[in-house]
Write a protein that holds these residues in place. Structure first.
Motif, mmCIF file in Angstrom:
data_model
loop_
_atom_site.group_PDB
_atom_site.id
_atom_site.type_symbol
_atom_site.label_atom_id
_atom_site.label_comp_id
_atom_site.label_asym_id
_atom_site.label_seq_id
_atom_site.Cartn_x
_atom_site.Cartn_y
_atom_site.Cartn_z
ATOM 1 N N LYS A 21 0.463 11.217 -8.595
ATOM 2 C CA LYS A 21 -0.231 10.073 -8.670
ATOM 3 C C LYS A 21 -0.345 9.738 -10.228
ATOM 4 O O LYS A 21 -0.893 10.654 -11.049
ATOM 5 C CB LYS A 21 -1.553 10.000 -8.158
ATOM 6 C CG LYS A 21 -2.368 8.555 -7.825
ATOM 7 C CD LYS A 21 -3.547 8.660 -6.960
ATOM 8 C CE LYS A 21 -3.095 9.232 -5.442
ATOM 9 N NZ LYS A 21 -4.184 9.099 -4.590
ATOM 10 N N SER A 23 3.790 10.108 5.456
ATOM 11 C CA SER A 23 3.074 10.841 4.387
ATOM 12 C C SER A 23 2.291 11.960 5.033
ATOM 13 O O SER A 23 1.662 12.584 4.072
ATOM 14 C CB SER A 23 1.911 9.588 4.009
ATOM 15 O OG SER A 23 1.100 9.154 5.220
ATOM 16 N N ARG A 24 2.156 12.371 6.246
ATOM 17 C CA ARG A 24 1.190 13.388 6.703
ATOM 18 C C ARG A 24 2.091 14.618 7.495
ATOM 19 O O ARG A 24 1.682 15.243 7.748
ATOM 20 C CB ARG A 24 0.303 12.705 7.718
ATOM 21 C CG ARG A 24 -0.616 11.780 7.045
ATOM 22 C CD ARG A 24 -1.611 11.226 8.133
ATOM 23 N NE ARG A 24 -2.584 10.274 7.567
ATOM 24 C CZ ARG A 24 -3.382 9.764 8.093
ATOM 25 N NH1 ARG A 24 -3.852 10.350 9.401
ATOM 26 N NH2 ARG A 24 -4.050 8.905 7.593
ATOM 27 N N TRP A 72 2.549 6.680 8.503
ATOM 28 C CA TRP A 72 1.750 7.899 8.641
ATOM 29 C C TRP A 72 2.670 9.192 8.830
ATOM 30 O O TRP A 72 2.426 10.336 8.360
ATOM 31 C CB TRP A 72 0.663 7.985 9.877
ATOM 32 C CG TRP A 72 1.054 7.761 11.199
ATOM 33 C CD1 TRP A 72 1.535 6.843 11.938
ATOM 34 C CD2 TRP A 72 1.489 9.100 12.043
ATOM 35 N NE1 TRP A 72 2.032 7.180 13.216
ATOM 36 C CE2 TRP A 72 2.066 8.545 13.248
ATOM 37 C CE3 TRP A 72 1.371 10.359 11.690
ATOM 38 C CZ2 TRP A 72 2.357 9.344 14.309
ATOM 39 C CZ3 TRP A 72 1.657 11.164 12.828
ATOM 40 C CH2 TRP A 72 2.020 10.957 13.960
ATOM 41 N N ALA A 74 0.846 -1.193 -0.065
ATOM 42 C CA ALA A 74 -0.120 0.155 -0.052
ATOM 43 C C ALA A 74 0.935 1.403 -0.026
ATOM 44 O O ALA A 74 0.839 2.133 0.876
ATOM 45 C CB ALA A 74 -0.750 -0.106 1.142
ATOM 46 N N ARG A 89 1.637 5.028 -0.652
ATOM 47 C CA ARG A 89 1.085 6.318 -0.694
ATOM 48 C C ARG A 89 1.589 7.247 -1.526
ATOM 49 O O ARG A 89 2.748 7.647 -1.640
ATOM 50 C CB ARG A 89 0.802 6.826 0.737
ATOM 51 C CG ARG A 89 -0.098 5.719 1.534
ATOM 52 C CD ARG A 89 -0.044 6.377 3.194
ATOM 53 N NE ARG A 89 -0.964 5.181 3.825
ATOM 54 C CZ ARG A 89 -1.229 5.526 4.887
ATOM 55 N NH1 ARG A 89 -0.904 6.792 5.635
ATOM 56 N NH2 ARG A 89 -1.701 4.603 5.844
ATOM 57 N N TYR A 90 0.681 8.072 -2.384
ATOM 58 C CA TYR A 90 1.154 8.985 -3.168
ATOM 59 C C TYR A 90 0.589 10.356 -2.928
ATOM 60 O O TYR A 90 -0.745 10.428 -2.553
ATOM 61 C CB TYR A 90 0.908 8.602 -4.592
ATOM 62 C CG TYR A 90 1.536 7.484 -4.887
ATOM 63 C CD1 TYR A 90 1.208 6.262 -4.984
ATOM 64 C CD2 TYR A 90 3.048 7.798 -5.601
ATOM 65 C CE1 TYR A 90 1.937 5.262 -5.606
ATOM 66 C CE2 TYR A 90 3.811 6.660 -5.838
ATOM 67 C CZ TYR A 90 3.256 5.352 -5.824
ATOM 68 O OH TYR A 90 3.948 4.086 -6.399
#
Length: 124
Positions: free
Chosen positions: A65, A106-107, A103, A57, A59-60
């Motif tokens: 994307k 990515s955040r 997380w 999984a 993330r982009y």
């Protein structure tokens, strides 16, 4: 110990491709997530993509994307960012980072380890 070194940047024409590499010379990032970011002159740092050690999984960011693909090397201490259909607005310094938590990668911009970056310039 984690020591990240980015490579693969350079000058490319609009529509071209580049493959960035992020290698952990310290070797301790095999069980970490790895992420890619960029920062253009006068702009804030931007998250691009992140992936866990098990390749599950990724993330982009919406902005990349479908054009950028993140992957891990077989040894898991390397991450790649395949960038296709490059545009002048992709011009920036590209950084990789490592953290145990996806997380965080990515955040936030609070990953534990960061590389020094590699310059990507896309000519119009």
């Amino acid at each position: 110990q984690v020591e990240l070194v980015e490579s693969g940047g350079g000058l490319v024409e609009t529509g071209g491709s580049l493959r960035l590499s992020c290698r952990d010379s310290g070797g301790a990032s095999k069980n970490y997530g790895l992420g890619w970011y960029r920062q253009a002159p006068g702009k804030e740092r931007e998250f691009l993509a992140a992936i866990l050690w098990n390749d599950v999984a990724p993330r982009y960011a919406d902005s990349v994307k479908g054009r950028f693909t993140i992957s891990r090397g077989n040894a898991k201490n390397t991450a790649f960012l395949q960038m296709n259909n490059l545009k002048p607005e992709d011009t920036a310094i590209y950084y990789c980072a490592a953290d145990e938590e996806l997380w965080v990668l990515s955040r936030t911009f609070h990953a534990v380890y960061w590389g020094r970056g590699t310059q990507v310039t896309v000519s119009s």
